[in-house]
Design a protein around this motif. Structure first.
Motif, mmCIF file in Angstrom:
data_model
loop_
_atom_site.group_PDB
_atom_site.id
_atom_site.type_symbol
_atom_site.label_atom_id
_atom_site.label_comp_id
_atom_site.label_asym_id
_atom_site.label_seq_id
_atom_site.Cartn_x
_atom_site.Cartn_y
_atom_site.Cartn_z
ATOM 1 N N LEU A 168 21.946 38.578 44.342
ATOM 2 C CA LEU A 168 21.868 38.145 45.741
ATOM 3 C C LEU A 168 22.473 39.157 46.708
ATOM 4 O O LEU A 168 22.385 38.992 47.919
ATOM 5 C CB LEU A 168 22.599 36.802 45.932
ATOM 6 N N CYS A 191 21.923 28.984 45.688
ATOM 7 C CA CYS A 191 21.637 30.405 45.437
ATOM 8 C C CYS A 191 20.362 30.582 44.616
ATOM 9 O O CYS A 191 19.562 31.493 44.871
ATOM 10 C CB CYS A 191 22.822 31.050 44.718
ATOM 11 N N LEU A 210 16.976 32.846 45.546
ATOM 12 C CA LEU A 210 16.372 33.835 44.652
ATOM 13 C C LEU A 210 14.926 33.471 44.330
ATOM 14 O O LEU A 210 14.037 34.339 44.328
ATOM 15 C CB LEU A 210 17.196 33.935 43.365
ATOM 16 N N THR A 212 22.454 38.975 51.037
ATOM 17 C CA THR A 212 23.582 38.199 51.561
ATOM 18 C C THR A 212 24.417 39.015 52.529
ATOM 19 O O THR A 212 24.825 40.141 52.218
ATOM 20 C CB THR A 212 24.469 37.694 50.411
#
Length: 417
Positions: A234, A190, A194, A238
């Motif tokens: 996120l 993750c 980012l 997502t």
């Protein structure tokens, strides 16, 4: 006769090919332990009784016209509540799209985000990403994973490939391996997403993350983790894939849902209006009724996954017993879903008739014919045919059938020299 270039070059499913062979042999009276398809024997694993009753009631009440394009509001509301209660995820009913299972959602994610030549990154083995990448004319970047990491990609595996990519496709628990991300593993990935998006300009397409968690309720001890719970920032990147197909043993009921950024979900909805991939209205109505009481879901899932775990433990234990006997086999302890990852290191061996097992497909068809055991090679999930790894799905067999199958597998492997 001429057809489109897309159709002419489309590769059929290796799983379907194996399944056809199994069905042909069964029709001739052969006894085959079918560990191939990610489906369930509905006599062993029926859907919840209340769900069935509600489906029948909805048909009796003539709910047989078109549903709304994004799904019944009642169902989207119940999904929204369930996401909050189960995973502490905040998605409004307007951020949720209902379709006929998860496949239309995955296809719509690809078609909504990916232009011809865009880079799409996904690990191997993984289910069907190679085909969806082909259908969208993407530049597919396949990231090979390893046994040491339970065939899940690490941040180090993915880091060299995310520059310029528009989609990263992940799944946990993973089809085909039955393994799943830890909090630390997924967090590292993750952070990469980012970081990559911070580099993008206003006029550049972001790097989106498709997170398939269709098996998220079927976990054995380990805790399911998801991107937005770990990193709320996120949320704008997502898109989740989920539904009842696996957790409610309802593979043929065809109710799935996706959720994510409104601007993506709205385009997915518009695309699918031209495909007509709606879940049937009675099934949507029934699922909404079933989810009104969270205990309906929880009680069924706990019983169901307990049975799956027992089958997987028996199969895993059987493979480990064969390993102790000196056979060239291995298996990875299952963490979730329906699947056991099995290594059968017999490529290059000679069959009793003198022919050679040249690749994983040869071994599959040898075992079907000589052991009555049907597995799926990892080549069906993007790996090379030289890889000796296989997926075994326990959804179609009772525990006793698995126990009967194991000596047959042992005998067939011992006959290879």
């Amino acid at each position: 006769m001429k057809v489109s270039k897309l159709a002419a070059n489309l590769i059929g499913s290796e799983i379907v090919k194996i399944g056809n062979e199994v069905n042909d042999l069964k029709a001739k009276g052969a006894e085959i332990a079918n560990l191939t398809i990610g489906d369930l024997n509905s006599n062993l694993y029926p859907i919840p009784a209340l769900l069935k009753e509600e489906i029948q009631k909805a048909y009796q009440n003539n709910l047989t016209n078109y549903p709304p394009a994004n799904g019944l509001l009642s169902l989207r509301q119940e999904v929204s509540k369930d996401l909050k209660n189960r995973w502490n995820l905040d998605y409004s009913p307007n951020d949720i799209l209902i379709t006929a299972g998860s496949r239309p959602l995955i296809y719509a994610v690809y078609k909504t985000i990916v232009d011809e030549g865009d880079k799409v990154v996904y690990p191997t083995p993984s289910w069907n990403n190679n085909h969806y990448a082909y259908l969208t004319s993407a530049e597919a970047v396949e990231v090979k994973t390893t046994e040491e990491n339970n065939f899940l990609p690490t941040a180090d595996d993915l880091r060299p490939h995310l520059g310029g990519a528009v989609l990263l496709a992940l799944c946990s628990p993973l089809n085909p391996t039955g393994t799943m991300f830890t909090k630390e593993q997924l967090s590292s990935i993750c952070e990469l997403v980012l970081e990559e998006n911070k580099k993008r300009g206003e006029n550049e397409k972001p790097l989106y993350l498709m997170y398939d968690q269709i098996y998220s309720n079927l976990t054995f001890g380990a805790q399911h983790v998801d991107p937005v719970s770990l990193f709320p920032e996120l949320k704008e990147y997502t898109i989740y894939i989920d539904g009842i197909s696996k957790c409610l043993a309802a593979t043929g009921v065809r109710v799935g849902w996706g959720f994510g950024p409104a601007h993506i979900l709205d385009k997915m909805k518009a695309l699918l209006t031209h495909v007509g991939a709606w879940a049937p209205k009675p099934e949507q109505e029934a699922t909404a009724k079933f989810f009104e009481n969270p205990d309906n879901v929880n009680v069924f899932v706990e019983d169901f996954k307990g049975k799956l775990e027992e089958s997987l433990k028996v199969l895993h234990g059987g493979i480990q017993d064969l390993k102790q006997k000196g056979l060239a086999v291995e298996s990875i302890e299952p963490m979730g879903a329906l699947y056991l990852t099995i290594k059968l290191d017999y490529i290059g061996k000679t069959k009793p008739d003198g022919s050679v097992i040249e690749n994983s497909s040869d071994l599959v068809f040898y075992l079907i014919n000589d052991a009555g055991v049907a597995l799926v090679p990892f080549s069906a999930f993007g790996e090379a045919k030289s890889e000796p790894w296989f997926r075994a799905s326990v959804g179609g067999l009772a525990v006793d059938e698995i126990k009967v199958m194991l000596p047959k597998l042992e005998n067939a492997l011992n006959n290879l020299k």
